[in-house]
Design a protein around this motif. Structure first.
Motif, PDB file in Angstrom:
ATOM      1  N   MET A 292       0.820  -1.209   0.000  1.00 49.58           N
ATOM      2  CA  MET A 292       0.000   0.000   0.000  1.00 49.58           C
ATOM      3  C   MET A 292       0.858   1.265   0.000  1.00 49.58           C
ATOM      4  N   LEU A 293       1.764   1.420   0.942  1.00 53.54           N
ATOM      5  CA  LEU A 293       2.583   2.634   0.970  1.00 53.54           C
ATOM      6  C   LEU A 293       3.646   2.598  -0.116  1.00 53.54           C
ATOM      7  N   ASN A 294       4.528   1.605  -0.061  1.00 54.92           N
ATOM      8  CA  ASN A 294       5.637   1.571  -1.018  1.00 54.92           C
ATOM      9  C   ASN A 294       5.146   1.369  -2.442  1.00 54.92           C
ATOM     10  N   TYR A 328      -5.806   2.145  -6.476  1.00 53.33           N
ATOM     11  CA  TYR A 328      -4.817   1.074  -6.416  1.00 53.33           C
ATOM     12  C   TYR A 328      -4.789   0.436  -5.025  1.00 53.33           C
ATOM     13  N   MET A 329      -4.734   1.259  -3.987  1.00 55.54           N
ATOM     14  CA  MET A 329      -4.616   0.716  -2.629  1.00 55.54           C
ATOM     15  C   MET A 329      -5.822  -0.130  -2.236  1.00 55.54           C
ATOM     16  N   LEU A 330      -7.024   0.362  -2.528  1.00 53.03           N
ATOM     17  CA  LEU A 330      -8.226  -0.315  -2.029  1.00 53.03           C
ATOM     18  C   LEU A 330      -8.749  -1.397  -2.961  1.00 53.03           C
ATOM     19  N   ALA A 334      -5.220  -3.889  -1.220  1.00 53.77           N
ATOM     20  CA  ALA A 334      -5.911  -4.325  -0.001  1.00 53.77           C
ATOM     21  C   ALA A 334      -6.534  -5.715  -0.122  1.00 53.77           C
ATOM     22  N   PRO A 335      -7.148  -6.078  -1.254  1.00 57.08           N
ATOM     23  CA  PRO A 335      -7.753  -7.420  -1.332  1.00 57.08           C
ATOM     24  C   PRO A 335      -6.752  -8.564  -1.233  1.00 57.08           C
ATOM     25  N   LEU A 385      -0.031 -10.856  -8.906  1.00 60.57           N
ATOM     26  CA  LEU A 385      -0.254 -12.261  -9.243  1.00 60.57           C
ATOM     27  C   LEU A 385      -1.322 -12.868  -8.347  1.00 60.57           C
ATOM     28  N   ALA A 386      -1.264 -12.563  -7.053  1.00 62.29           N
ATOM     29  CA  ALA A 386      -2.276 -13.092  -6.129  1.00 62.29           C
ATOM     30  C   ALA A 386      -3.663 -12.575  -6.490  1.00 62.29           C
ATOM     31  N   ARG A 387      -3.756 -11.307  -6.845  1.00 61.48           N
ATOM     32  CA  ARG A 387      -5.045 -10.720  -7.207  1.00 61.48           C
ATOM     33  C   ARG A 387      -5.588 -11.353  -8.490  1.00 61.48           C
TER      34      ARG A 387
END
Length: 490
Positions: A292-294, A328-330, A334-335, A385-387
């Motif tokens: 999220m941050l980086n 992007y973050m949410l 995040a998922p 990849l996980a998403r």
């Protein structure tokens, strides 16, 4: 301006910690926690010997000339600053290559300090590339010239893993218990990756030594968080206005976080009294911060640098880039996270955007863009990849990867030239020379770099196609069109 000042603790301390990587982040993060701990507790037994392994010797000598004291300015915003004098560093050493090409001026002093029974903890901030691991798989880069040197000349090491191996070999030979190694760099499972680098290098020297390190040395994981930009002339002018004339000073944000796996066989400072979160498992916090941050920082860095935007503040002040980061973050980062109950990722995203909008920090996008080949697997690619494997979509990440590939050309979208600071810069240049601006060939060529791109992601045809499309739009129509394309119907 509201200024709060803290003086350094008066007493000298005993060196029990050796730090590898005497950079701005160490001086504005770990050293600050230790200074606060010393002032609160009066415990002076956890002083630091801090060593610079690369870069110039000037900082080491400047700190010595200043009696190892320096200042940290923590900006909540342009009008509120906390000014701290730091005195917890008791010794500064240099083991890199000096301007004359000579290596290891203080190497023997450093190795003796590490081998001393009084040293109980070694901390590191040497950046991702300082561990010499294949970014996507974690294999030691044995063909790297510096690692090859440490394999051939183990008693005069030039890398952080090599220094740790030689120091631990000396402790083992003397019957001295192993120190704890605490990695403070932005890597997933950073303690385990540090262990992998050290054990793999030790195995090149002595299988029994490698087994001893595997068995006896604790490598706790940690997560560190504080925005510490590179110092500028303007920063020194601002400090002078506060009455601080200090060439070694560091400027950072007021926010600071440190989450540490509690595994210290030889003891540790009572950091929890200063807000350090001592936990059994750092991984969820570490992955949250990286993705999220980086990950957001890297997204801003490559898109913003291509547009000629200078700083994080300038970039996030644009509504379209602000909205891109939140999306992007949410929707993509995040998922992919598995957080402890009660973690509010929406609130975390909002807090990050507020920190990025701190107008007192001049965090240059070109600084964040450095070493992308080392950073992107953990910031974007494993999460993407996980998403994708979960059936989700990652258009923001695809745009980010396209921007990174275009960034490695070394020329922004307006024709301005800049240096590409990355261990693989030569490889990138050769790919651009071979394939030009044809995304149909250039993007797959970059995806063939399995040191960076996980093979399963490179084989995902839909993701590759998304990156090709984003690259074509970005390179031919510009940033505004590429951002607009994210919302275009497919």
């Amino acid at each position: 301006m509201s200024t709060t000042r803290f003086a350094a603790a008066a007493q000298e301390g005993q060196v029990s910690i050796v730090h590898l990587g005497l950079g701005a982040f160490h001086r504005a993060h770990q050293a600050v926690y230790l200074e606060r701990y010393r002032q609160r507790s009066g415990d002076a037994t956890w002083g630091v010997s801090s060593a610079n392994l690369r870069g110039g010797v000037a900082l080491v000598d400047a700190l010595r000339n200043a009696g190892y004291h320096y200042h940290v300015a923590e900006y909540a915003d342009r009008d509120h600053v906390t000014l701290r004098a730091i005195g917890v560093i008791e010794e500064a050493l240099f083991s890199g290559r000096d301007e004359g090409g000579q290596w290891g001026r203080d190497l023997e002093v450093l190795l003796a300090r590490l081998a001393s029974p009084e040293t109980r903890l070694v901390t590191l901030t040497v950046t991702e590339k300082g561990y010499f691991l294949n970014p996507s798989e974690g294999r030691l880069l044995r063909d790297d010239p510096l690692i090859a040197h440490d394999i051939d000349h183990p008693h005069s090491p030039r890398t952080a893993p090599g220094i740790l191996v030689e120091a631990l070999a000396r402790r083992r030979a003397a019957g001295t218990p192993a120190f704890t190694v605490l990695c403070c760099d932005n890597m997933p499972d950073n303690g385990r990756r540090t262990r992998a680098a050290v054990v793999q290098l030790a195995a090149c020297r002595d299988a029994e030594l490698a087994e001893w390190i595997e068995r006896e040395v604790a490598f706790p994981c940690s997560m560190v968080d504080r925005i510490v930009p590179a110092m500028t002339a303007d920063d020194h002018v601002r400090l002078a206005e506060l009455g601080v004339d200090d060439p070694n000073a560091v400027v950072g944000e007021a926010f600071s976080q440190w989450v540490v796996e509690d595994d210290f066989p030889l003891g540790r400072p009572a950091w929890e009294a200063e807000g350090v979160e001592m936990v059994a498992d750092v991984a969820p916090f570490e992955t949250m911060k990286l993705r999220m941050l980086n990950g957001s920082h890297s997204l801003l860095a490559y898109l913003g640098a291509l547009e000629g935007i200078e700083t994080v503040f300038d970039a996030v002040s644009r509504d379209d880039l602000h909205d891109l980061l939140r999306r992007y973050m949410l929707e993509e980062a995040a998922p992919t996270l598995s957080m402890p109950a009660g973690t509010d990722l929406d609130a975390y995203a909002d807090s990050l955007l507020a920190r990025f909008a701190n107008d007192s920090l001049r965090h240059r996008l070109q600084q964040i863009a450095m070493d992308g080949s080392q950073k992107l697997p953990q910031r974007w690619l494993h999460g993407a990849l996980a998403r994708l494997e979960a059936g989700g979509e990652v258009p923001c990440t695809a745009l980010g990867v396209a921007a990174w590939i275009r960034y490695t050309l070394g020329v922004d979208l307006h024709g301005n030239v800049y240096p590409v600071d990355d261990p693989m810069a030569k490889t990138f240049r050769l790919l651009h020379e071979a394939h030009g601006e044809d995304p149909e060939n250039l993007v797959p060529a970059f995806f063939g770099l399995d040191a960076v791109i996980p093979p399963a992601l490179a084989e995902h045809a839909g993701f590759v196609a998304s990156v090709v499309s984003a690259y074509r739009c970005l390179a031919t129509q510009g940033l505004d069109a590429a951002l607009a394309q994210l919302d275009a119907p497919t």
